[in-house]
Motif scaffolding. Structure first.
Motif, PDB file in Angstrom:
ATOM      1  N   ALA A  74       4.857  -1.575  18.125  1.00 31.11           N
ATOM      2  CA  ALA A  74       3.568  -1.713  17.442  1.00 31.11           C
ATOM      3  C   ALA A  74       3.607  -2.964  16.568  1.00 31.11           C
ATOM      4  O   ALA A  74       4.660  -3.557  16.337  1.00 31.11           O
ATOM      5  CB  ALA A  74       3.275  -0.472  16.595  1.00 31.11           C
ATOM      6  N   VAL A  75       2.431  -3.344  16.071  1.00 27.85           N
ATOM      7  CA  VAL A  75       2.291  -4.570  15.290  1.00 27.85           C
ATOM      8  C   VAL A  75       1.862  -4.226  13.868  1.00 27.85           C
ATOM      9  O   VAL A  75       0.975  -3.387  13.659  1.00 27.85           O
ATOM     10  CB  VAL A  75       1.243  -5.509  15.936  1.00 27.85           C
ATOM     11  N   TRP A  76       2.500  -4.872  12.881  1.00 27.82           N
ATOM     12  CA  TRP A  76       2.091  -4.680  11.496  1.00 27.82           C
ATOM     13  C   TRP A  76       0.696  -5.256  11.298  1.00 27.82           C
ATOM     14  O   TRP A  76       0.426  -6.392  11.663  1.00 27.82           O
ATOM     15  CB  TRP A  76       3.070  -5.377  10.539  1.00 27.82           C
ATOM     16  N   GLU A  77      -0.191  -4.457  10.726  1.00 32.10           N
ATOM     17  CA  GLU A  77      -1.574  -4.895  10.552  1.00 32.10           C
ATOM     18  C   GLU A  77      -1.944  -5.103   9.095  1.00 32.10           C
ATOM     19  O   GLU A  77      -2.795  -5.929   8.778  1.00 32.10           O
ATOM     20  CB  GLU A  77      -2.530  -3.893  11.203  1.00 32.10           C
ATOM     21  N   SER A  78      -1.339  -4.362   8.174  1.00 33.33           N
ATOM     22  CA  SER A  78      -1.646  -4.542   6.758  1.00 33.33           C
ATOM     23  C   SER A  78      -0.438  -4.139   5.920  1.00 33.33           C
ATOM     24  O   SER A  78       0.435  -3.394   6.365  1.00 33.33           O
ATOM     25  CB  SER A  78      -2.870  -3.714   6.348  1.00 33.33           C
ATOM     26  N   ALA A  79      -0.400  -4.653   4.697  1.00 35.53           N
ATOM     27  CA  ALA A  79       0.669  -4.318   3.758  1.00 35.53           C
ATOM     28  C   ALA A  79       0.207  -4.691   2.366  1.00 35.53           C
ATOM     29  O   ALA A  79      -0.694  -5.523   2.189  1.00 35.53           O
ATOM     30  CB  ALA A  79       1.958  -5.063   4.110  1.00 35.53           C
ATOM     31  N   GLY A  80       0.821  -4.068   1.371  1.00 29.15           N
ATOM     32  CA  GLY A  80       0.451  -4.412   0.009  1.00 29.15           C
ATOM     33  C   GLY A  80       1.176  -3.561  -1.002  1.00 29.15           C
ATOM     34  O   GLY A  80       1.982  -2.689  -0.663  1.00 29.15           O
ATOM     35  N   SER A  81       0.887  -3.818  -2.266  1.00 26.05           N
ATOM     36  CA  SER A  81       1.419  -3.013  -3.368  1.00 26.05           C
ATOM     37  C   SER A  81       0.291  -2.736  -4.339  1.00 26.05           C
ATOM     38  O   SER A  81      -0.659  -3.520  -4.460  1.00 26.05           O
ATOM     39  CB  SER A  81       2.568  -3.745  -4.072  1.00 26.05           C
ATOM     40  N   ILE A  82       0.389  -1.602  -5.029  1.00 22.19           N
ATOM     41  CA  ILE A  82      -0.604  -1.218  -6.022  1.00 22.19           C
ATOM     42  C   ILE A  82       0.114  -0.708  -7.261  1.00 22.19           C
ATOM     43  O   ILE A  82       1.338  -0.525  -7.264  1.00 22.19           O
ATOM     44  CB  ILE A  82      -1.561  -0.133  -5.476  1.00 22.19           C
ATOM     45  N   LYS A  83      -0.669  -0.489  -8.308  1.00 23.98           N
ATOM     46  CA  LYS A  83      -0.156   0.051  -9.561  1.00 23.98           C
ATOM     47  C   LYS A  83       1.020  -0.761 -10.079  1.00 23.98           C
ATOM     48  O   LYS A  83       2.110  -0.258 -10.317  1.00 23.98           O
ATOM     49  CB  LYS A  83       0.205   1.531  -9.406  1.00 23.98           C
ATOM     50  N   ASN A  84       0.755  -2.067 -10.214  1.00 23.68           N
ATOM     51  CA  ASN A  84       1.742  -3.001 -10.783  1.00 23.68           C
ATOM     52  C   ASN A  84       3.053  -3.038 -10.009  1.00 23.68           C
ATOM     53  O   ASN A  84       4.120  -3.226 -10.596  1.00 23.68           O
ATOM     54  CB  ASN A  84       1.999  -2.652 -12.253  1.00 23.68           C
ATOM     55  N   GLY A  85       2.973  -2.855  -8.717  1.00 23.30           N
ATOM     56  CA  GLY A  85       4.158  -2.948  -7.875  1.00 23.30           C
ATOM     57  C   GLY A  85       4.960  -1.675  -7.758  1.00 23.30           C
ATOM     58  O   GLY A  85       5.997  -1.666  -7.087  1.00 23.30           O
ATOM     59  N   THR A  86       4.500  -0.588  -8.368  1.00 20.64           N
ATOM     60  CA  THR A  86       5.276   0.652  -8.307  1.00 20.64           C
ATOM     61  C   THR A  86       5.138   1.354  -6.960  1.00 20.64           C
ATOM     62  O   THR A  86       5.999   2.145  -6.582  1.00 20.64           O
ATOM     63  CB  THR A  86       4.866   1.620  -9.429  1.00 20.64           C
ATOM     64  N   LYS A  87       4.059   1.087  -6.232  1.00 20.28           N
ATOM     65  CA  LYS A  87       3.866   1.690  -4.913  1.00 20.28           C
ATOM     66  C   LYS A  87       3.652   0.588  -3.882  1.00 20.28           C
ATOM     67  O   LYS A  87       2.881  -0.343  -4.112  1.00 20.28           O
ATOM     68  CB  LYS A  87       2.671   2.655  -4.915  1.00 20.28           C
ATOM     69  N   VAL A  88       4.324   0.735  -2.743  1.00 18.71           N
ATOM     70  CA  VAL A  88       4.302  -0.271  -1.687  1.00 18.71           C
ATOM     71  C   VAL A  88       3.993   0.429  -0.370  1.00 18.71           C
ATOM     72  O   VAL A  88       4.423   1.566  -0.137  1.00 18.71           O
ATOM     73  CB  VAL A  88       5.665  -0.986  -1.598  1.00 18.71           C
ATOM     74  N   PHE A  89       3.233  -0.236   0.505  1.00 15.83           N
ATOM     75  CA  PHE A  89       2.904   0.373   1.787  1.00 15.83           C
ATOM     76  C   PHE A  89       2.734  -0.697   2.857  1.00 15.83           C
ATOM     77  O   PHE A  89       2.530  -1.886   2.579  1.00 15.83           O
ATOM     78  CB  PHE A  89       1.609   1.189   1.689  1.00 15.83           C
ATOM     79  N   GLY A  90       2.820  -0.257   4.099  1.00 15.39           N
ATOM     80  CA  GLY A  90       2.518  -1.103   5.243  1.00 15.39           C
ATOM     81  C   GLY A  90       2.034  -0.225   6.376  1.00 15.39           C
ATOM     82  O   GLY A  90       2.396   0.956   6.453  1.00 15.39           O
ATOM     83  N   SER A  91       1.181  -0.772   7.256  1.00 16.77           N
ATOM     84  CA  SER A  91       0.667   0.030   8.362  1.00 16.77           C
ATOM     85  C   SER A  91       0.875  -0.685   9.690  1.00 16.77           C
ATOM     86  O   SER A  91       0.640  -1.891   9.813  1.00 16.77           O
ATOM     87  CB  SER A  91      -0.824   0.346   8.170  1.00 16.77           C
ATOM     88  N   LEU A  92       1.340   0.083  10.648  1.00 18.80           N
ATOM     89  CA  LEU A  92       1.557  -0.379  12.019  1.00 18.80           C
ATOM     90  C   LEU A  92       0.502   0.244  12.926  1.00 18.80           C
ATOM     91  O   LEU A  92       0.337   1.479  12.936  1.00 18.80           O
ATOM     92  CB  LEU A  92       2.936   0.061  12.513  1.00 18.80           C
ATOM     93  N   ARG A  93      -0.218  -0.576  13.655  1.00 17.45           N
ATOM     94  CA  ARG A  93      -1.207  -0.037  14.570  1.00 17.45           C
ATOM     95  C   ARG A  93      -0.519   0.482  15.825  1.00 17.45           C
ATOM     96  O   ARG A  93       0.237  -0.235  16.483  1.00 17.45           O
ATOM     97  CB  ARG A  93      -2.239  -1.105  14.934  1.00 17.45           C
ATOM     98  N   LEU A  94      -0.789   1.742  16.144  1.00  8.96           N
ATOM     99  CA  LEU A  94      -0.201   2.370  17.320  1.00  8.96           C
ATOM    100  C   LEU A  94      -1.015   2.022  18.569  1.00  8.96           C
ATOM    101  O   LEU A  94      -2.206   1.701  18.482  1.00  8.96           O
ATOM    102  CB  LEU A  94      -0.160   3.892  17.142  1.00  8.96           C
ATOM    103  N   PRO A  95      -0.396   2.103  19.735  1.00 13.44           N
ATOM    104  CA  PRO A  95      -1.115   1.741  20.964  1.00 13.44           C
ATOM    105  C   PRO A  95      -2.184   2.740  21.378  1.00 13.44           C
ATOM    106  O   PRO A  95      -2.984   2.463  22.267  1.00 13.44           O
ATOM    107  CB  PRO A  95      -0.001   1.664  22.009  1.00 13.44           C
ATOM    108  N   LYS A  96      -2.219   3.923  20.751  1.00 17.05           N
ATOM    109  CA  LYS A  96      -3.193   4.951  21.149  1.00 17.05           C
ATOM    110  C   LYS A  96      -4.532   4.739  20.444  1.00 17.05           C
ATOM    111  O   LYS A  96      -4.608   4.819  19.222  1.00 17.05           O
ATOM    112  CB  LYS A  96      -2.658   6.341  20.832  1.00 17.05           C
ATOM    113  N   GLU A  97      -5.576   4.470  21.200  1.00 17.06           N
ATOM    114  CA  GLU A  97      -6.938   4.405  20.677  1.00 17.06           C
ATOM    115  C   GLU A  97      -7.728   5.576  21.229  1.00 17.06           C
ATOM    116  O   GLU A  97      -7.587   5.934  22.400  1.00 17.06           O
ATOM    117  CB  GLU A  97      -7.624   3.098  21.078  1.00 17.06           C
ATOM    118  N   MET A  98      -8.530   6.205  20.361  1.00 18.61           N
ATOM    119  CA  MET A  98      -9.364   7.323  20.794  1.00 18.61           C
ATOM    120  C   MET A  98     -10.815   6.853  20.910  1.00 18.61           C
ATOM    121  O   MET A  98     -11.272   6.048  20.085  1.00 18.61           O
ATOM    122  CB  MET A  98      -9.317   8.457  19.767  1.00 18.61           C
ATOM    123  N   VAL A  99     -11.507   7.361  21.883  1.00 19.55           N
ATOM    124  CA  VAL A  99     -12.950   7.164  21.982  1.00 19.55           C
ATOM    125  C   VAL A  99     -13.573   8.553  22.063  1.00 19.55           C
ATOM    126  O   VAL A  99     -13.405   9.268  23.061  1.00 19.55           O
ATOM    127  CB  VAL A  99     -13.342   6.321  23.211  1.00 19.55           C
TER     128      VAL A  99
END
Length: 297
Positions: A74-99
């Motif tokens: 999968a490919v990384w699509e977004s990332a960031g930190s909030i609350k003055n750097g105390t929380k960190v996250f990243g999201s990978l888009r999976l190949p499964k798309e629903m319609v």
């Protein structure tokens, strides 16, 4: 590249022992969690205070964990930190798309693997399977039929070599996503009228008592007006209004982007929509349960 773009690389998160003042005895050691500031490498930021069993993880470790869960699929699509750097996250888009309702309303939902952790001792390392409606980026991570949606590693354990456990726990055979698609397909095929819509909204957000303060009445009216506007007039619900799925998304969109007067505040939106706010996650589940119980009859 994603780490660099989100200013998450090179933090060098570490523990620094807090000195016990002279004349005091302590039976346990305490530590500051410290990082190098991403905007000014000469500056040090204290992110939290933890005990002696706490183990630090670098942001690089978190992203390597996400990569290893999906084995590079999968490919990384977004990332960031909030609350003055105390929380960190990243999201990978999976190949499964629903319609949903492919021959009719054709509403698209992408799926992501969200990995997140805190650097202040407030949460573990987590991997979460998260469906996101494409047209408005509503996060729809909800508990369904007992399906496993998240995997946690405490900060007293090692994150290395846990990818196989995470894959097994999350059921990346897409069992959760299959369950999600099946239940949401029911909602998009369930037509609702104005009466049913009002019943759901009243069940979730009852009118304030007649002797309630004016500010509480105004706040409630604004909330209801926003929900009605999103459901009946917003382009985000244009192709799905008149269905239980449309109502679910109007309610969720209000929660993610308009709650408590936070419209336009980047951190409030990011926290809610990324699934990092426990209060928002609880409310999202309550919304889904109400829509399901009052429309699928």
């Amino acid at each position: 590249e994603m780490l660099d773009a989100a200013l998450l690389s090179g933090w060098y998160v570490r523990l620094e022992e807090i000195a016990v003042p002279e004349g005091y005895n302590a039976h346990k050691s305490a530590f500051w969690v410290v990082r190098n500031n991403p905007f000014d490498k000469a500056q040090r930021d204290v992110l939290g205070t933890v005990g002696e069993r706490y183990r630090t993880y670098q942001n690089e470790d978190l992203f390597a964990f996400g990569d290893s869960i999906l084995d590079g699929g999968a490919v990384w699509e977004s990332a960031g930190s909030i609350k003055n750097g105390t929380k960190v996250f990243g999201s990978l888009r999976l190949p499964k798309e629903m319609v949903l309702d492919p021959q009719g309303r054709a509403d698209r939902v992408n799926t992501y693997l969200l990995v997140t952790t805190s650097h202040d001792g407030s949460s573990s390392v987590k991997a979460i399977t998260t469906p996101v409606r494409v047209v408005c980026q509503n996060t729809l991570s909800i508990a369904l039929s007992g399906a496993k949606v998240s995997f946690n590693i405490r900060h007293s354990a090692t994150v290395k070599d846990r990818a196989a456990d995470a894959r097994k726990a999350l059921g990346l055979s897409f069992s959760y996503l299959d369950t999600f698609q099946e239940e949401m397909q029911q909602l998009i095929q369930t037509e609702i009228d104005a009466y049913t819509m009002n019943q759901v909204i009243k069940a979730l957000y009852p009118e304030p008592d007649k002797d309630a303060a004016k500010v509480a009445v105004t706040k409630h009216e604004n909330k209801i007006d926003t929900i009605y506007q999103l459901y009946t007039q917003s382009p985000t619900c244009e192709n799905i209004k008149g269905t239980a799925w449309g109502l679910l998304n109007a309610l969720t969109e209000r929660l993610d982007y308009y709650r408590s007067g936070r419209k336009g505040t980047d951190e409030g939106i990011l926290t809610a929509a990324s699934g990092l706010d426990p209060a928002t996650a609880t409310e999202r589940q309550r919304i889904y349960d109400a829509v399901k119980s009052l429309t699928l009859v």
